[in-house]
Design a protein around this motif. Structure first.
Motif, PDB file in Angstrom:
ATOM      1  N   ASP A   9     -67.167   6.325 -20.667  1.00 18.20           N
ATOM      2  CA  ASP A   9     -68.016   7.356 -21.628  1.00 18.20           C
ATOM      3  C   ASP A   9     -68.033   7.077 -22.964  1.00 18.20           C
ATOM      4  N   ASP A  10     -69.282   6.881 -23.677  1.00 18.29           N
ATOM      5  CA  ASP A  10     -69.301   6.415 -25.046  1.00 18.29           C
ATOM      6  C   ASP A  10     -68.491   7.603 -26.100  1.00 18.29           C
ATOM      7  N   VAL A  14     -64.755  13.313 -24.536  1.00 23.20           N
ATOM      8  CA  VAL A  14     -65.206  13.343 -23.152  1.00 23.20           C
ATOM      9  C   VAL A  14     -64.209  12.579 -22.259  1.00 23.20           C
ATOM     10  N   ARG A  15     -63.872  11.419 -22.793  1.00 23.85           N
ATOM     11  CA  ARG A  15     -63.056  10.522 -22.123  1.00 23.85           C
ATOM     12  C   ARG A  15     -61.647  11.321 -21.972  1.00 23.85           C
ATOM     13  N   PHE A  18     -61.601  14.190 -19.525  1.00 18.76           N
ATOM     14  CA  PHE A  18     -61.283  13.848 -18.057  1.00 18.76           C
ATOM     15  C   PHE A  18     -60.047  13.372 -17.882  1.00 18.76           C
ATOM     16  N   ARG A  19     -59.596  12.283 -18.763  1.00 20.30           N
ATOM     17  CA  ARG A  19     -58.198  11.796 -18.529  1.00 20.30           C
ATOM     18  C   ARG A  19     -57.053  12.930 -18.467  1.00 20.30           C
ATOM     19  N   MET A  20     -57.300  14.007 -19.390  1.00 18.35           N
ATOM     20  CA  MET A  20     -56.218  15.338 -19.018  1.00 18.35           C
ATOM     21  C   MET A  20     -56.446  15.795 -17.665  1.00 18.35           C
ATOM     22  N   VAL A  21     -57.790  15.997 -17.412  1.00 18.07           N
ATOM     23  CA  VAL A  21     -57.947  16.670 -15.983  1.00 18.07           C
ATOM     24  C   VAL A  21     -57.329  15.759 -14.784  1.00 18.07           C
ATOM     25  N   LEU A  22     -57.737  14.672 -15.030  1.00 19.30           N
ATOM     26  CA  LEU A  22     -57.262  13.722 -13.857  1.00 19.30           C
ATOM     27  C   LEU A  22     -55.805  13.544 -13.775  1.00 19.30           C
TER      28      LEU A  22
END
Length: 220
Positions: A9-10, A14-15, A18-22
């Protein structure tokens, strides 16, 4: 088994989200990030991954082209889950044709994203058959003219062809089982054989092939 994920993702925020959730999940781990499609190819060249969470609209190389290259150059490699927004369904559809295993809207709840990654990692599609058909009906004109019959379809038995037709019409395995009067496990076996014979990754690509070959027509 831990599912290894690369986030593309640019937008840095957002990245990070997502990283925190995953990374909060014991069976998921982020092994890489990329800011666009070209960067994703570089990351995947040196990183082993199971699933790529791919944005669509990015500079340099968009998610559709990156998905096409990933799936073309690494047939046994990572599977791609495309993310899109409400007004970019056409991009997501193009990504499905490029080889993605499914797509989600970016505003899905975190638990749906997590579930989708697990489903894709397991080799299935995250796109419900009914949703797949609605998208194909809406954007069928983007397919362009295709052959009257894909030669690969000749490999299918009469029952496998029937099951493929029902899959393309948006029926679930349970609905197909009821329609043809067999056990749901038998339908799953037929679907597996269809994918193997047609050299397809999942049922989403089977639906696309059915439309492209003329086996199913929009609204038909």
């Amino acid at each position: 088994m831990t599912v290894r994920v690369v986030i593309v993702d640019d937008q840095a925020l957002v990245r990070a989200g997502f990283r925190m959730v995953l990374d909060s999940q014991p069976d998921l781990t982020v092994v890489g990030e990329a800011i666009d499609g070209a960067d994703a190819l570089r990351v995947l060249a040196r990183t082993e991954a199971d699933v790529v969470v791919m944005d669509v609209r990015m500079p340099t190389m968009d998610g559709v082209e990156a998905t096409r290259r990933i799936c073309r150059d690494n047939p046994g490699g990572p599977r791609v889950l495309v993310l899109t927004t409400f007004d970019t369904e056409a991009d997501a559809f193009a990504a499905l044709r490029a080889g993605a295993s499914g797509f989600l809207l970016k505003n899905v709840p975190p638990e749906e994203l997590l579930a989708a990654i697990r489903v894709v990692a397991a080799g299935d599609s995250v796109v419900a058959p009914s949703i797949t058909r609605r998208l194909l009906d809406r954007f069928a004109d983007r397919l362009g003219p295709g052959p009257a019959e894909d030669p690969r379809l000749a490999q299918l038995t009469e029952r496998e062809r029937e099951v493929l037709l029902l899959v393309a019409q948006g029926l679930s395995n349970a609905e197909i089982a009821a329609r043809v009067h067999v056990a749901e496990a038998t339908v799953k076996t037929h679907v597996g054989r269809i994918l193997a014979k047609l050299r397809l990754r999942d049922r989403v690509q089977a639906v696309v092939l059915a439309y492209e070959s003329g086996l199913v027509t929009p609204g038909g």
